[in-house]
Design an enzyme around this catalytic site. Structure first.
Site, PDB file in Angstrom:
ATOM      1  N   LYS A 251      19.201  70.232  -7.137  1.00 54.21           N
ATOM      2  CA  LYS A 251      20.263  70.618  -7.489  1.00 54.21           C
ATOM      3  C   LYS A 251      21.445  70.812  -6.245  1.00 54.21           C
ATOM      4  O   LYS A 251      22.511  71.058  -5.952  1.00 54.21           O
ATOM      5  CB  LYS A 251      20.659  72.084  -8.570  1.00 54.21           C
ATOM      6  CG  LYS A 251      20.662  71.175  -9.902  1.00 54.21           C
ATOM      7  CD  LYS A 251      21.725  70.639 -10.655  1.00 54.21           C
ATOM      8  CE  LYS A 251      22.479  71.731 -10.466  1.00 54.21           C
ATOM      9  NZ  LYS A 251      24.918  70.598 -10.824  1.00 54.21           N
ATOM     10  N   ARG A 252      20.236  71.623  -5.366  1.00 54.51           N
ATOM     11  CA  ARG A 252      20.572  72.398  -4.423  1.00 54.51           C
ATOM     12  C   ARG A 252      20.954  71.400  -2.984  1.00 54.51           C
ATOM     13  O   ARG A 252      21.864  71.975  -2.236  1.00 54.51           O
ATOM     14  CB  ARG A 252      19.016  72.860  -2.837  1.00 54.51           C
ATOM     15  CG  ARG A 252      18.186  71.941  -3.372  1.00 54.51           C
ATOM     16  CD  ARG A 252      17.464  72.853  -2.288  1.00 54.51           C
ATOM     17  NE  ARG A 252      15.655  71.913  -2.244  1.00 54.51           N
ATOM     18  CZ  ARG A 252      14.573  71.700  -2.714  1.00 54.51           C
ATOM     19  NH1 ARG A 252      15.344  71.752  -4.133  1.00 54.51           N
ATOM     20  NH2 ARG A 252      13.965  71.040  -2.895  1.00 54.51           N
TER      21      ARG A 252
END
Length: 485
Positions: A251-252
């Site tokens: 997700k980052r």
């Protein structure tokens, strides 16, 4: 007949890395006129949810993938939900116990963790020490009567196991370092290893194509195949997909799941095209192609062993290319929900001026990389221009005001406005002001849109119409007076 499968666990949204595995299984099946199966590995009953099953099926269909067998279409080797196959695993587990290739283990989680820590401190591999393998009958009976929960473990032979991987070549593993692994948990559900091997056999899978993170699992699966008297399938382990920082995609790194890309307005064919470039490239080194273009030439053995890097900028570029080529009516249909959410068009689809919207979408499509950006890009056609502070000084200069005044006078001489008329007006203004190029176009663009960049001016003016163009220029002509005061 070639038979491959994609077997996700429904414990979350389908992310790009897993979807890429599905794509290459699907592509391999197409290449060999085989069958592509969807199997849902939902034996983790605590974390698996039906909403994730429904979503991943929707996401795969949106991407353009189809399968011949699966939980939604059925098939001769179903059921295709592992939670509906528990009786099969339990029967085969019982057979293993009877044949002596498996045994019950009474070690508690706390005991296992303590031994793992001791092994780490002493420099030994943190494997199970097989202590329950050789329990006497008396010891086993005593443990059973004590009420301890038990797992079932498979007896791993201490041998060198060698197999050929279609991508990585010859692989070998020293099984003495592995230890006896669990095939049935204490709650009566199968382990990943056991369920996968059993299902691949019963579903007649010929090729297992999966991520390289499963490479170390493969020896255990091969042993289970042998124990069941079956020849293992061919294996191909795909390189993993990394973010730009060379860490596992997460997700980052931005959008992560297929649903997010769908919601942002990426075109599925663009995302599919890009995913096929992660770890593979056609012989002619093209970037842009469809699955049909390369089906006859795709070879799994030509895939890279090195990790692929997910480049969001390249995906944006590719999606932009597809947006420029898409049918305008399709883009209009995709644009409407975003424009409605932004309050730019009516919530009633029937009240929307689709002819006008086609012009707007066509004008801005070159300036967006995904459809969710259209509200921001197209709001100049729906809302009045806001004069920013950074443009006040620019628009108040004498030369800029002379350009706008000349432009305004020419507009007032016209009864209609079209791209050709707009071009003629600019030519006239150029002659009067002796200003060329950007010096001429930029003041007009800022006056009409409040921006320094955007769609072609001819198209903007044509969509805004004569009256709106005059009103916006009029307001900007007041800036010099306001600044002077």
């Amino acid at each position: 007949m070639v038979r491959v499968r994609f077997a996700p666990s429904p414990t979350g949204l389908l992310h790009i890395g897993n979807a890429r595995v599905a794509v290459f299984n699907w592509l391999f099946a197409r290449r060999h006129n085989g069958a592509f199966l969807l199997r849902i590995e939902d034996t983790d009953l605590a974390r698996s949810e039906k909403k994730y099953i429904d979503q991943l099926i929707e996401d795969l269909h949106w991407l353009g993938l189809t399968w011949q067998e699966g939980p939604d279409v059925g098939g001769p080797y179903g059921p295709y939900l592992q939670s509906e196959r528990l009786h099969i695993y339990r029967d085969i587990c019982q057979r293993f116990l009877q044949e002596g290739c498996a045994y019950r283990c009474y070690c508690t989680p706390a005991e296992l963790e303590e031994r793992r820590q001791i092994a780490k401190r002493t420099g030994k591999p943190p494997r199970y020490d097989n202590r329950c393998r050789n329990l006497s009958n008396e010891q086993r009976k005593a443990l059973e009567t004590s009420g301890l929960n038990c797992t079932v473990r498979f007896k791993v032979p201490e041998e060198l196991l060698v197999f050929d991987d279609l991508i990585r070549g010859t692989c070998q593993f020293d099984m003495s370092l592995v230890g006896d692994f669990v095939i049935m948990r204490s709650d009566g559900t199968p382990s990943f290893h056991f369920a996968v091997a059993v299902d691949d056999i019963l579903m007649k899978i010929t090729h297992v194509i999966r991520g390289e993170d499963h490479l170390t699992n493969t020896p255990c699966h091969i042993l289970l195949f042998h124990a069941l008297g079956q020849k293992p399938p061919h294996f191909a382990h795909l390189s993993l997909t990394m973010g730009a920082d060379r860490t596992l995609l997460s997700k980052r790194h931005g959008a992560f799941s297929l649903s997010e890309y769908h919601n942002m307005g990426y075109l599925p064919e663009a995302l599919l095209n890009y995913m096929m470039l992660l770890g593979w490239a056609p012989k002619d080194k093209r970037d842009k192609f469809t699955a049909s273009d390369i089906t006859d030439t795709f070879e799994i053995g030509t895939m890279s062993k090195a990790s692929s890097v997910f480049d969001q900028q390249k995906l944006n570029w590719m999606n932009g290319q597809y947006l420029r080529e898409a049918e305008i009516e399709r883009l209009v249909n995709l644009a409407i929900p975003y424009l409605q959410a932004a309050g730019l068009v009516s919530a009633d689809d029937n009240a929307i001026d689709r002819a006008q919207l086609r012009l707007i979408v066509d004008a801005v499509r070159n300036n967006i990389s995904c459809m969710s950006q259209i509200a921001q890009e197209a709001n100049i056609f729906f809302k009045d221009v806001v004069i920013s502070k950074q443009h006040i000084e620019f628009l108040s200069s004498e030369i800029t005001q002379s350009i706008l005044l000349s432009f305004y006078h020419e507009l007032c001489k016209r009864n209609i406005l079209s791209p050709d008329i707009f071009k003629d007006i600019l030519k006239t203004v150029q002659k009067e002001t002796k200003v060329h190029g950007k010096g001429l176009y930029l003041p007009v663009r800022v006056a009409l849109t409040g921006r320094e960049h955007g769609p072609e001016l001819y198209g903007i003016a044509n969509i805004l119409g004569l009256d709106t163009c005059k009103k916006r220029i009029e307001r900007f002509l007041l800036i010099r007076k306001q600044v002077t005061l």
